[in-house]
Each structure stands twice: as structure tokens, then as C-alpha cells.
Motif scaffolding. Structure first.
Motif, short mmCIF file in Angstrom:
data_model
loop_
_atom_site.label_atom_id
_atom_site.label_comp_id
_atom_site.label_asym_id
_atom_site.label_seq_id
_atom_site.Cartn_x
_atom_site.Cartn_y
_atom_site.Cartn_z
N ASN A 1 -2.85 -14.22 -76.10
CA ASN A 1 -1.79 -15.12 -75.63
C ASN A 1 -0.78 -15.35 -76.75
O ASN A 1 -1.09 -15.33 -77.94
CB ASN A 1 -2.38 -16.46 -75.19
CG ASN A 1 -1.41 -17.26 -74.37
OD1 ASN A 1 -1.27 -17.04 -73.16
ND2 ASN A 1 -0.72 -18.21 -75.00
N ASP A 2 0.47 -15.58 -76.34
CA ASP A 2 1.52 -15.89 -77.30
C ASP A 2 1.15 -17.13 -78.11
O ASP A 2 0.71 -18.14 -77.55
CB ASP A 2 2.83 -16.12 -76.55
CG ASP A 2 3.98 -16.45 -77.48
OD1 ASP A 2 4.25 -17.65 -77.68
OD2 ASP A 2 4.60 -15.51 -78.03
N ARG B 1 -1.78 -17.02 -70.61
CA ARG B 1 -0.61 -17.45 -69.85
C ARG B 1 0.60 -16.59 -70.18
O ARG B 1 1.45 -16.33 -69.32
CB ARG B 1 -0.32 -18.93 -70.17
CG ARG B 1 0.73 -19.56 -69.28
CD ARG B 1 0.71 -21.06 -69.40
NE ARG B 1 0.65 -21.50 -70.79
CZ ARG B 1 -0.22 -22.41 -71.25
NH1 ARG B 1 -1.09 -22.98 -70.42
NH2 ARG B 1 -0.22 -22.76 -72.52
N LYS B 2 0.70 -16.13 -71.39
CA LYS B 2 1.81 -15.30 -71.83
C LYS B 2 1.26 -14.18 -72.70
O LYS B 2 0.96 -14.38 -73.87
CB LYS B 2 2.84 -16.13 -72.59
CG LYS B 2 4.12 -15.40 -72.90
CD LYS B 2 5.12 -16.33 -73.57
CE LYS B 2 6.42 -15.60 -73.88
NZ LYS B 2 7.40 -16.49 -74.55
N TRP B 3 1.13 -13.00 -72.11
CA TRP B 3 0.46 -11.88 -72.80
C TRP B 3 1.27 -11.41 -74.00
O TRP B 3 2.50 -11.37 -73.97
CB TRP B 3 0.27 -10.71 -71.84
CG TRP B 3 -0.83 -10.92 -70.84
CD1 TRP B 3 -0.74 -11.56 -69.65
CD2 TRP B 3 -2.17 -10.48 -70.97
NE1 TRP B 3 -1.95 -11.56 -69.01
CE2 TRP B 3 -2.85 -10.90 -69.79
CE3 TRP B 3 -2.88 -9.79 -71.95
CZ2 TRP B 3 -4.20 -10.63 -69.58
CZ3 TRP B 3 -4.22 -9.52 -71.73
CH2 TRP B 3 -4.87 -9.94 -70.57
N THR B 4 0.56 -11.01 -75.06
CA THR B 4 1.18 -10.43 -76.24
C THR B 4 0.12 -9.74 -77.09
O THR B 4 -1.06 -10.10 -77.06
CB THR B 4 1.88 -11.49 -77.10
OG1 THR B 4 2.53 -10.86 -78.20
CG2 THR B 4 0.89 -12.51 -77.63
N PHE B 5 0.57 -8.72 -77.84
CA PHE B 5 -0.30 -8.04 -78.81
C PHE B 5 0.12 -8.38 -80.24
O PHE B 5 -0.40 -7.78 -81.18
CB PHE B 5 -0.24 -6.52 -78.61
CG PHE B 5 -0.86 -6.06 -77.31
CD1 PHE B 5 -2.23 -5.86 -77.22
CD2 PHE B 5 -0.08 -5.84 -76.20
CE1 PHE B 5 -2.81 -5.45 -76.04
CE2 PHE B 5 -0.65 -5.41 -75.01
CZ PHE B 5 -2.02 -5.22 -74.92
N GLN B 6 1.03 -9.32 -80.38
CA GLN B 6 1.57 -9.64 -81.68
C GLN B 6 0.50 -10.19 -82.63
O GLN B 6 0.56 -9.96 -83.84
CB GLN B 6 2.71 -10.66 -81.55
CG GLN B 6 3.49 -10.88 -82.84
CD GLN B 6 4.16 -9.61 -83.34
OE1 GLN B 6 4.80 -8.89 -82.57
NE2 GLN B 6 3.96 -9.32 -84.61
N ALA C 1 5.86 -14.57 -82.73
CA ALA C 1 5.38 -15.87 -82.28
C ALA C 1 3.87 -15.92 -82.43
O ALA C 1 3.12 -15.70 -81.49
CB ALA C 1 5.79 -16.12 -80.83
N VAL C 2 3.43 -16.19 -83.66
CA VAL C 2 2.01 -16.29 -83.94
C VAL C 2 1.74 -17.64 -84.59
O VAL C 2 2.62 -18.25 -85.18
CB VAL C 2 1.51 -15.16 -84.86
CG1 VAL C 2 1.70 -13.82 -84.19
CG2 VAL C 2 2.23 -15.21 -86.20
#
Length: 301
Positions: free
Chosen positions: A47-48, A62-67, A261-262
Motif C-alpha cells: 500500500n502507498d 487501498r492504494k497499490w504500489t511497489f515503491q 510516497a513511503v
């Protein structure tokens, strides 16, 4: 008499059904309680980070990310640490298994005179040690600091692992060894050709113990190889990453101004998933040996 027996059987059957039902409910609740923290960590990792500050993440991102994973993977020396960790896990596990198995074979043989005294000595080492500073001075005097060998040699012999293997070997019939001796086999041949093939379950159990210990270890890297970046480990690098991220500003406004955004929480979750993933993938292949080896090795003797 027959009617009384029928009623008794019905009561027993009803009691068994109630027990099975309650046991099933308990196990389901127990599994959920056990797995939910891991699942929630996985949700936070994907998630973000800024979005995760709002809270309310339970079962699905809720908000996918690989960051978060990219931040962890791009850490300096992470690839070097991963290679060193894999090397120490493989070499350390094999050497520890070989050393513990050989010692266990010696003290499990009835013809060995001092097996009880040696077993007592190893049991004492499980509860008494020299302390951190004497251990560091000893390793430094032996030339193990700033060396890869500090990951392998100190962990070659473990009292608990050796005693588990010894207990398992003590349950092997002596007639097998005697038959091999009549055929002219020596101790090394008996150990490798007769005893070891029968000890696969306990070997797999001890190998899993050693592998998990080497994979998760980071304190020895900080103590003995801190100044040598080429000997760092994956866990030590992840620990430094978590420490550096935690010390940064974590306010929502500062996170909005960054490209990635981590947050410390999201990065920590991603690092946790990356750390546990190899062992989780390895465990299913050793599970059948793990259960058999641990239970039999702990009962026999």
C-alpha cells in the motif's frame, strides 16, 4: 442392559461431536490470529505509504504500489549483503549439520566411554557462556573479526542440535551397526552408509534450524564485521535501513512533498516481507521431515 449401552454410546458420540466442533472452531480462530499479522504486514507493504497514514488498512491494500519494495531493494550494499547471507546460510548450515551429526554419532554409540560426561558438558554450555566482551576478545584473538569465518566457525556446534540428533540416533537398532562391522565396515562407512540415511528427518529438522538462524542473524555482522562493507549481511543492511527511515520526518506534509510516497511503517513492512520470504518458500519442502524429526528425536532414548 442393551438400552443402557445404546444410551452410553449416544452420549459418547455426542461428546465427540461437541469436542470436534469446539476444536475446529478453536483451530480456525487460532489460525486467523496467527496469520493475520503477516497478512496485515503484506497489505502495508503493497500500500502507498502516505495513504497508509490514514489508517483503516485491514484485509486489502487501498492504494497499490511497489515503491516500498523499490526503496528497500535500492538500498546501498543490499545486493552484497544478500550474497553474503546466502553464502553463510548454505555454508554454515552444511558445516553445522556435518559437525553436529558427527559428534552425535560419537556420543550415541554405547562403546564410547565418556559419552555421558561429554553430553553433560554440552548441556552446561547451553546455560553458561563467557559473556559478550570475552567472546569478542576471543574471536579477535583467533583472527575471526573482519572475516567470513566468524559467520561459520562459532555456529558449527550447537548443544541443542547435537543432543537432538544424538537422541534420534540412539533409537536406531545396534544390530545394524554390528552387521556392518561384521562386513568389515569402519566407523566412517557406518556413519555415512548406515546411520545417516536413516536420519534424514532429524537432519532436515536441524538444517532448518541452522538455516533460519543464519538467515536472520545480523548482530554478529554488526559486532565483528562492521567496518568491512564487503562482509555485511542482508539482515544488518535492512536493520540499518529501518533505523535510518525511522529517524526521518514522518509527518504527512513531508511525505506529500516527496516523490516516493513511503513511510517508516510501509518500508518496515516491505523489509519484513523480503526477509521472511525465502524461509517461507523453503519450509514447505522440509515440513514433513521437520515434524517427524523433531517429535521422534525428542522422545526416543
Amino acid at each position: 442392559m442393551t438400552r443402557s449401552l445404546v444410551l452410553r454410546k449416544k452420549k459418547v458420540a455426542l461428546g465427540n461431536k461437541i469436542f470436534v466442533s469446539l476444536n475446529t472452531i478453536f483451530m480456525i480462530v487460532f489460525v486467523i490470529i496467527t496469520l493475520y499479522p503477516v497478512w496485515n504486514t503484506l497489505v502495508l507493504a503493497f500500500n502507498d505509504g502516505t495513504d497508509a497514514l490514514r489508517g483503516g488498512l485491514y484485509l486489502w491494500p487501498r492504494k497499490w504500489t511497489f515503491q516500498n519494495f523499490i526503496t528497500v531493494v535500492h538500498k546501498n550494499n543490499l545486493l552484497v549483503g544478500a550474497c553474503v547471507t546466502v553464502a553463510r546460510t548454505v555454508i554454515g548450515t552444511l558445516t553445522a549439520l556435518a559437525a553436529n551429526a558427527l559428534l552425535a554419532y560419537i556420543v550415541s554409540r554405547k562403546r564410547f566411554l565418556f559419552k555421558r560426561q561429554l553430553a553433560l558438558f554440552w548441556v552446561i554450555t547451553m546455560y553458561v557462556n563467557g559473556g559478550l566482551i570475552p567472546t569478542f576478545l576471543l574471536y579477535k584473538g583467533l583472527g575471526l573479526t573482519n572475516s567470513f569465518l566468524v559467520y561459520v566457525i562459532p555456529g558449527m556446534v550447537g548443544a541443542f542440535n547435537m543432543l537432538v540428533i544424538r537422541t534420534y540416533m540412539s533409537g536406531i537398532p545396534d544390530s545394524l551397526e554390528e552387521s556392518a562391522q561384521l562386513d568389515g565396515a569402519g566407523d566412517l562407512v557406518i556413519f555415512t552408509k548406515v546411520i545417516s540415511p536413516l536420519c534424514k528427518p532429524v537432519y532436515a529438522t536441524i538444517a532448518l534450524f541452522c538455516a533460519v538462524g543464519h538467515w536472520n542473524s545480523w548482530f554478529d555482522a554488526m559486532l565483528y564485521n562492521r567496518m568491512n562493507s564487503s562482509l555485511t549481511t542482508l539482515q544488518y543492511e535492512l536493520m540499518k535501513l529501518l533505523s535510518s527511515v525511522t529517524n526521518q520526518s514522518t509527518s504527512a506534509e513531508s511525505m506529500k512533498n516527496t516523490v516516493a510516497a513511503v513511510t517508516p511503517t510501509s518500508v518496515r513492512a516491505a523489509a519484513t516481507i523480503l526477509t521472511m520470504l525465502p524461509i517461507v518458500c523453503l519450509y514447505p519442502f522440509l515440513q514433513r521431515y521437520f515434524v517427524t524429526g523433531l517429535t521422534i528425536g525428542g522422545v526416543k532414548g
